[in-house]
Design a protein around this motif. Sequence first.
Motif, short mmCIF file in Angstrom:
data_model
loop_
_atom_site.label_atom_id
_atom_site.label_comp_id
_atom_site.label_asym_id
_atom_site.label_seq_id
_atom_site.Cartn_x
_atom_site.Cartn_y
_atom_site.Cartn_z
N ILE A 1 2.37 7.06 11.91
CA ILE A 1 3.28 6.28 13.01
C ILE A 1 4.45 5.75 12.46
O ILE A 1 4.41 4.99 11.51
CB ILE A 1 2.18 5.15 13.62
N GLU A 2 5.84 6.08 13.27
CA GLU A 2 6.89 5.74 12.79
C GLU A 2 7.36 4.65 13.72
O GLU A 2 7.38 4.65 14.90
CB GLU A 2 7.92 6.91 12.41
N LEU A 3 8.15 3.38 12.89
CA LEU A 3 8.62 2.51 13.87
C LEU A 3 10.28 2.31 13.69
O LEU A 3 10.51 2.51 12.41
CB LEU A 3 7.98 1.07 13.37
N LYS A 4 10.92 2.52 14.57
CA LYS A 4 12.54 2.30 14.51
C LYS A 4 13.01 1.47 15.57
O LYS A 4 12.81 1.29 16.60
CB LYS A 4 13.20 3.73 14.82
N ARG B 1 0.97 -1.16 0.21
CA ARG B 1 0.05 -0.18 0.17
C ARG B 1 0.90 1.26 0.09
O ARG B 1 1.91 1.21 0.46
CB ARG B 1 -0.98 -0.14 1.06
N ASP B 2 0.43 2.17 -0.52
CA ASP B 2 1.30 3.39 -0.83
C ASP B 2 1.29 4.23 0.73
O ASP B 2 2.14 5.17 0.92
CB ASP B 2 0.50 4.60 -1.84
N ASN B 3 0.34 3.86 1.67
CA ASN B 3 0.56 4.85 2.85
C ASN B 3 1.19 3.79 4.01
O ASN B 3 1.08 4.13 5.19
CB ASN B 3 -1.05 4.86 3.33
N ILE B 4 2.14 2.81 3.55
CA ILE B 4 2.91 2.07 4.38
C ILE B 4 4.10 2.10 3.52
O ILE B 4 4.21 1.52 2.63
CB ILE B 4 2.30 0.59 4.87
N ARG B 5 5.18 2.59 4.20
CA ARG B 5 6.61 2.56 3.32
C ARG B 5 7.79 2.89 4.14
O ARG B 5 7.59 3.07 5.66
CB ARG B 5 6.58 3.97 2.50
N VAL B 6 8.91 2.79 3.73
CA VAL B 6 10.02 2.99 4.69
C VAL B 6 10.62 4.33 4.25
O VAL B 6 10.84 4.77 3.11
CB VAL B 6 11.33 2.04 4.01
N VAL B 7 11.02 5.16 5.08
CA VAL B 7 11.61 6.40 5.10
C VAL B 7 12.97 6.53 6.06
O VAL B 7 12.89 6.45 7.21
CB VAL B 7 10.87 7.56 5.48
N GLY B 8 14.01 6.16 5.34
CA GLY B 8 15.42 6.18 6.08
C GLY B 8 15.54 4.92 6.99
O GLY B 8 15.34 3.99 6.05
N PHE C 1 3.71 4.40 8.93
CA PHE C 1 2.47 3.99 8.62
C PHE C 1 1.62 5.46 8.72
O PHE C 1 1.87 6.11 9.61
CB PHE C 1 1.76 3.24 9.80
N GLN C 2 0.63 5.54 7.47
CA GLN C 2 0.02 6.78 7.50
C GLN C 2 -1.06 6.31 8.65
O GLN C 2 -1.51 5.40 9.00
CB GLN C 2 -0.66 6.92 6.30
N SER C 3 -1.49 7.50 9.46
CA SER C 3 -2.42 7.28 10.51
C SER C 3 -3.70 6.98 10.09
O SER C 3 -4.51 6.16 10.80
CB SER C 3 -2.58 8.68 11.24
#
Length: 343
Positions: free
Chosen positions: A336-339, A210-217, A222-224
């Motif tokens: 929501i960001e997961l790291k 899905r376009d609203n779940i992606r990796v950034v850096g 996850f988009q809210s």
Amino acid sequence: MPLARNRRHQRAVDYWPGFVDALSTLLIAIMFILTVFVVGQFILSREISGRDEVLARLNGQINELTQLLALEKGSNQDLQDSVANLQASLASAEGERTRLQALLSAGAGGQDAAKQQIGTLTQQLDEQKQVSDRALSQVELLNQQIAALRSQIAAVEAALQASEEKDQTSQTKIADLGRRLNVALAARVQELNRYRSDFFGRLREILSDRDNIRVVGDRFVFQSEVLFPSGGADLNPDGQTEMAKLAAALLDLAKEIPPEINWVLRVDGHTDNVALSGSGRYRDNWELSSARAISVVKFLIAQGVPADRLVAAGFGEFQPIAPGDTPEARATNRRIELKLTEK
């Protein structure tokens, strides 16, 4: 034709997230190594400053002893000059006594006067001998003091040399410790980065495309709208499904990470810059972003993820990733960001 396009889409590999992940990991490693070097430099500067103070004190003592030695040498030279003068006077007195004795033997008329003068000269000669003996004693004492000062200077120089050798040894040990620490830290960073890459790879495989779940850096975003209703912090059914997949991947990965790596999954909540109305459940975006992060953490705990491996943080609207006030930018910033990181 649609089937062919789907196959081409499945074969396409997006290298950009991995490239960004590698650059971010390299930047973190470099920053960590710089931090270690700064700490090592601080410890080394403290050690060197202490050594410099000791060296300054020892140099001061050497200067004082050198001045005392110069003064003692000057006094010794003065006493030697006095002894030479006394010896010259003694030789003169002996010559005069000899002359008078010769006169006494030559004429008896001046015998009494000559004897008297001889007695006077003999007394003066004895006094000069006593003065000479005292001067010689002082010279001997000064020589002993000079020898003691030289011994002290030799001891100070030996202590100075030992201090310099110890300082060189300490610097060598610090440099060796820094090299070993850098190697160990680099290995830990590489190992954690490998597990982070595995974790993100598994998430890409199990989560829906899905376009609203992606990796950034180095973060999985996850988009809210995927997880929460508008203005709310309770996971919707779709959000619970996605978070259940995330929990399963995290539990599988936890079995592979060695126990010496103290890792945590940080859950960051972010909102857009639209102010909340005062009549809602949350007074501002701080509370909303924190509540959403906590909601995700509690759901993961309910799925079996250990609580000590999770961290929740709310950032409100103050960490946007898309500039501007357009609807698209605001939608991107609600996330929501997961790291996966180390404590």
